[in-house]
Design an enzyme around this catalytic site. Sequence first.
Site, mmCIF file in Angstrom:
data_model
loop_
_atom_site.group_PDB
_atom_site.id
_atom_site.type_symbol
_atom_site.label_atom_id
_atom_site.label_comp_id
_atom_site.label_asym_id
_atom_site.label_seq_id
_atom_site.Cartn_x
_atom_site.Cartn_y
_atom_site.Cartn_z
ATOM 1 N N LYS A 133 0.847 -1.189 0.000
ATOM 2 C CA LYS A 133 0.000 0.000 0.000
ATOM 3 C C LYS A 133 0.888 1.248 0.000
ATOM 4 C CE LYS A 133 -3.921 1.889 2.669
ATOM 5 N NZ LYS A 133 -4.749 1.661 3.879
ATOM 6 N N SER A 190 -9.598 1.503 3.175
ATOM 7 C CA SER A 190 -8.826 2.345 2.277
ATOM 8 C C SER A 190 -7.755 1.571 1.509
ATOM 9 C CB SER A 190 -8.138 3.457 3.085
ATOM 10 O OG SER A 190 -7.194 2.915 4.006
ATOM 11 N N SER A 245 -10.052 -0.874 7.225
ATOM 12 C CA SER A 245 -9.397 -0.590 5.946
ATOM 13 C C SER A 245 -8.697 -1.774 5.301
ATOM 14 C CB SER A 245 -8.408 0.563 6.108
ATOM 15 O OG SER A 245 -9.082 1.769 6.345
#
Length: 496
Positions: free
Chosen positions: A92, A174, A198
């Site tokens: 990420k 996210s 997330s």
Amino acid sequence: MNHPKLSGLVDDWLPNATIEELQAAMENGEVTSKELVLMYLHRISKYDKNGPKLNAVLEVNPDAVFIAEALDLERDQSGARGPLHGIPILLKDNIDTGDMMHTSAGSLALEHHVAAEDSAVASQLRKAGAVILGKTNMTEWANFMTEKMPNGYSSRGGQVLNPYGPGQFDVGGSSSGSGTAVAAGLAAAAIGTETSGSILSPASSNSIVGIKPTVGLISRRGIIPISFSQDTAGPMTKSVTDAAILLSAMTETDEKDIATKTNPTPGISYTSFLLKEGLNGMRIGVARDPYFTYFSDEEALLMEEAIASLREQGAEVIGSIDIPFAKEEWDYHTLFYEFKPSLNTYLRNTSSTVPIKSLQDLIAFNKKDSSTMLKHNQTVLEESDKHSGTLTEEEYLSSREKDLYRSREGGLDAVMEEHTLDAILTPNNFGAGIPAKAGYPSITVPAGYTEQGKPVGVTFTARAFEESTLIQIAYGYEQATKLRKAPTLQKTEVKS
């Protein structure tokens, strides 16, 4: 793909291949790590930048091929380091890598930021022999920018799409790019981060396995933060086995992160808990109210089928439990107060070439180009900046104390002790909030699809540092049901 050896593998074998299968193929000389990297890069060009344009990958590691070649040579000379040797992994975009790649949390404000050194997560993955293939798109600032930010949108990367229904189904947030990339076979696995939901949200939305570990199991060092009391990285994979392999590689004690010293069993191998009969005798409580009211009757039916499967495999399922405080209003003061000092500390340690050194700088940067940066406003950033950053406010201290009691002793601990539970079942990521406040672990596993093809996940939560129990439960359920199906992607021919 022009390479005759690889062209038959890139779409037929690679998308569903597990880490174990990739490792076996390399050990048997059927494929090299370099070839895996090239095949995944081909899929990125074919499906992420063309075809359905999933938009999950922000950038590729320019050294990925060289890293893979070096690991291939090492395998030939001295053997593999372990199950991750030569395996391409995506991270990420809020996880630091001390290489040529950027770390931006999806924001154009940090588009030129290159970290001086690896995060603890990246360092441990490299040590295990993984190839860090690139960085994934994400909801900007891990969805802590504004109240109406779409899941998977960032100013730097644009909108991530769900491969099971691009533009139709929510991609989750996210860690949306990590979820989509794994589901679409753009890498063997990915790492996401979670403050509250997330990892679990994009995992359930993209029909993959996601583990949100206990806060402190994995070092927080080198990750752009929201909240030091809730943030954690975690694996996102196609199978529970792959998740256990990745988790085992990331749990070293970090002298620079005191939270990792709260782990009573550092260095544990989670693959030893992959037991086919693992559900036998497990006590699992179903938290129906209010979580089962958040979705359709069709999705609720999939949850009932999951519960039935658990019982068939020998689990004792308490059909309905009440988590204390679950239906009461929870505030987010802890996050609003912790974000400013956490982010300011991170930004102060960036290089002199990065002009953004504080939350205040970030807000001002966004205002200068509001048409690009503030399509969805920045109300959360502005609210966070109102606080002192000293964590001395009565509102913060009271909220933090309340969160800890209501989520731990008065909440999850209380209901688990009342019913002698090993785990609590909730649908998708709907029950993520209370474990997030507690810092307790959860795992989500594919539970099927609606008639329209929308993925649904089942999530299990346990007490602190009981990831082994969750992996045992999740693996038993996964092996009994084997519900995951790869998405059907629109194909586009790409020149190799």
